[in-house]
Design a protein around this motif. Structure first.
Motif, PDB file in Angstrom:
ATOM      1  N   LEU A  78       0.820  -1.202   0.000  1.00  0.00           N
ATOM      2  CA  LEU A  78       0.000   0.000   0.000  1.00  0.00           C
ATOM      3  C   LEU A  78       0.859   1.260   0.000  1.00  0.00           C
ATOM      4  CD1 LEU A  78      -2.724  -1.102   2.562  1.00  0.00           C
ATOM      5  CD2 LEU A  78      -3.001  -0.816   0.086  1.00  0.00           C
ATOM      6  N   GLU A  79       2.127   1.103   0.353  1.00  0.00           N
ATOM      7  CA  GLU A  79       3.053   2.239   0.360  1.00  0.00           C
ATOM      8  C   GLU A  79       4.467   1.695   0.231  1.00  0.00           C
ATOM      9  OE1 GLU A  79       2.665   4.259   4.137  1.00  0.00           O
ATOM     10  OE2 GLU A  79       3.347   2.515   5.246  1.00  0.00           O
ATOM     11  N   LEU A 157      -6.739   4.114   1.347  1.00  0.00           N
ATOM     12  CA  LEU A 157      -8.128   3.784   1.036  1.00  0.00           C
ATOM     13  C   LEU A 157      -8.418   3.746  -0.467  1.00  0.00           C
ATOM     14  CD1 LEU A 157     -10.773   2.946   2.267  1.00  0.00           C
ATOM     15  CD2 LEU A 157     -11.369   5.356   2.511  1.00  0.00           C
ATOM     16  N   PRO A 158      -8.018   4.735  -1.264  1.00  0.00           N
ATOM     17  CA  PRO A 158      -8.272   4.639  -2.707  1.00  0.00           C
ATOM     18  C   PRO A 158      -7.584   3.436  -3.352  1.00  0.00           C
ATOM     19  CG  PRO A 158      -7.579   6.869  -2.117  1.00  0.00           C
ATOM     20  CD  PRO A 158      -7.413   6.020  -0.904  1.00  0.00           C
ATOM     21  N   LYS A 159      -6.419   3.080  -2.852  1.00  0.00           N
ATOM     22  CA  LYS A 159      -5.701   1.924  -3.395  1.00  0.00           C
ATOM     23  C   LYS A 159      -6.447   0.631  -3.076  1.00  0.00           C
ATOM     24  CE  LYS A 159      -1.247   4.212  -2.972  1.00  0.00           C
ATOM     25  NZ  LYS A 159       0.067   4.224  -2.349  1.00  0.00           N
ATOM     26  N   ALA A 162      -9.582   0.487  -5.242  1.00  0.00           N
ATOM     27  CA  ALA A 162      -9.246   0.140  -6.625  1.00  0.00           C
ATOM     28  C   ALA A 162      -8.956  -1.351  -6.754  1.00  0.00           C
ATOM     29  CB  ALA A 162      -8.038   0.962  -7.101  1.00  0.00           C
ATOM     30  N   ARG A 163      -8.246  -1.905  -5.805  1.00  0.00           N
ATOM     31  CA  ARG A 163      -7.959  -3.344  -5.857  1.00  0.00           C
ATOM     32  C   ARG A 163      -9.222  -4.179  -5.753  1.00  0.00           C
ATOM     33  NH1 ARG A 163      -2.459  -3.520  -2.365  1.00  0.00           N
ATOM     34  NH2 ARG A 163      -1.221  -2.418  -3.898  1.00  0.00           N
ATOM     35  N   LEU A 164     -10.126  -3.746  -4.912  1.00  0.00           N
ATOM     36  CA  LEU A 164     -11.379  -4.492  -4.765  1.00  0.00           C
ATOM     37  C   LEU A 164     -12.208  -4.434  -6.045  1.00  0.00           C
ATOM     38  CD1 LEU A 164     -12.379  -3.524  -1.122  1.00  0.00           C
ATOM     39  CD2 LEU A 164     -11.528  -5.739  -1.926  1.00  0.00           C
ATOM     40  N   LYS A 165     -12.136  -3.321  -6.757  1.00  0.00           N
ATOM     41  CA  LYS A 165     -12.865  -3.199  -8.024  1.00  0.00           C
ATOM     42  C   LYS A 165     -12.209  -4.030  -9.123  1.00  0.00           C
ATOM     43  CE  LYS A 165     -14.790   1.355  -7.201  1.00  0.00           C
ATOM     44  NZ  LYS A 165     -14.726   2.769  -7.528  1.00  0.00           N
ATOM     45  N   ASP A 170     -13.510 -11.681  -3.003  1.00  0.00           N
ATOM     46  CA  ASP A 170     -13.065 -12.850  -2.251  1.00  0.00           C
ATOM     47  C   ASP A 170     -11.652 -13.280  -2.622  1.00  0.00           C
ATOM     48  OD1 ASP A 170     -13.777 -13.774  -4.782  1.00  0.00           O
ATOM     49  OD2 ASP A 170     -14.727 -15.595  -4.038  1.00  0.00           O
ATOM     50  N   ASP A 171     -11.038 -12.582  -3.571  1.00  0.00           N
ATOM     51  CA  ASP A 171      -9.659 -12.872  -3.947  1.00  0.00           C
ATOM     52  C   ASP A 171      -8.683 -11.857  -3.381  1.00  0.00           C
ATOM     53  OD1 ASP A 171     -10.449 -15.039  -5.387  1.00  0.00           O
ATOM     54  OD2 ASP A 171     -10.315 -14.068  -7.341  1.00  0.00           O
ATOM     55  N   THR A 172      -9.151 -10.964  -2.521  1.00  0.00           N
ATOM     56  CA  THR A 172      -8.307  -9.887  -2.021  1.00  0.00           C
ATOM     57  C   THR A 172      -8.218  -9.945  -0.501  1.00  0.00           C
ATOM     58  OG1 THR A 172      -8.972  -8.487  -3.869  1.00  0.00           O
ATOM     59  CG2 THR A 172      -7.987  -7.382  -1.972  1.00  0.00           C
TER      60      THR A 172
END
Length: 186
Positions: A78-79, A157-159, A162-165, A170-172
């Motif tokens: 995330l960073e 949070l935006p990252k 974006a990953r969830l989208k 269920d893969d995250t």
């Protein structure tokens, strides 16, 4: 910062306590002169946690990274380390010195706190973690809390969204430290 050294940003009493601790362990405070108080504090805490048996190699993040690698799952941060260091470095010298002073005033208390936090984490005592870790940090060191918890959470949070989208939810799996999950800012 140019022209700054540990002895110029720490109160003399704190610098003297640090010198006594370093001398007692065979070291020298002069070896730390180009470090900022947060780095000295972090080094002391890591030394204590290591002595208590808390090993980075046995941490949850390393365990989960190894499991992801074994399963062939992609991972990402995330960073960057540089961003994490920038957050710690952004704290005022006054708050950095305050944290170091608390450790030096009562190292045994700092050790008890680390053990307590680990116990609360292991037992899932969210109320204790919140009141004794997050609320205390927000109250005693509001600048540190904002830079290390709130601002980083806001940047992540935006990252995460974006990953969830991008993938099936269920893969995250998102792994962060406990402090980042507590309270209204979590």
């Amino acid at each position: 910062d140019p022209g700054k050294s540990l002895s110029t940003v720490l109160p003399k009493a704190t610098h003297d306590k640090l010198g006594n601790l370093m001398s007692a362990s065979g070291g020298s405070v002069q070896a730390l002169e180009q470090s900022e108080p947060w780095m000295v504090s972090l080094s002391l805490v890591l030394g204590v946690t290591n002595a208590l048996g808390f090993k980075a190699d046995l941490g949850m993040d390393r365990h989960l990274m190894a499991r992801a690698a074994e399963a062939g799952k992609p991972t990402a941060a995330l960073e960057t380390i540089a961003e994490q260091m920038k957050a710690m470095d952004g704290v005022s010298h006054a708050e950095q010195a305050q944290g170091l002073e608390e450790f030096l005033d009562d190292p045994k208390q700092a050790i008890r706190q680390l053990q307590d936090m680990h116990d609360w984490w292991r037992t899932g005592d969210v109320a204790k973690l919140d009141s004794e870790m997050r609320e205390e940090m927000a109250s005693k060191s509001p600048e540190t809390y904002k830079l290390l918890a709130v601002d980083r959470n806001d940047a992540w949070l935006p990252k995460v969204e974006a990953r969830l989208k991008e993938s099936k939810a269920d893969d995250t799996l998102v792994v962060v430290g406990t402090l980042h999950l507590l309270g209204a800012d979590g």
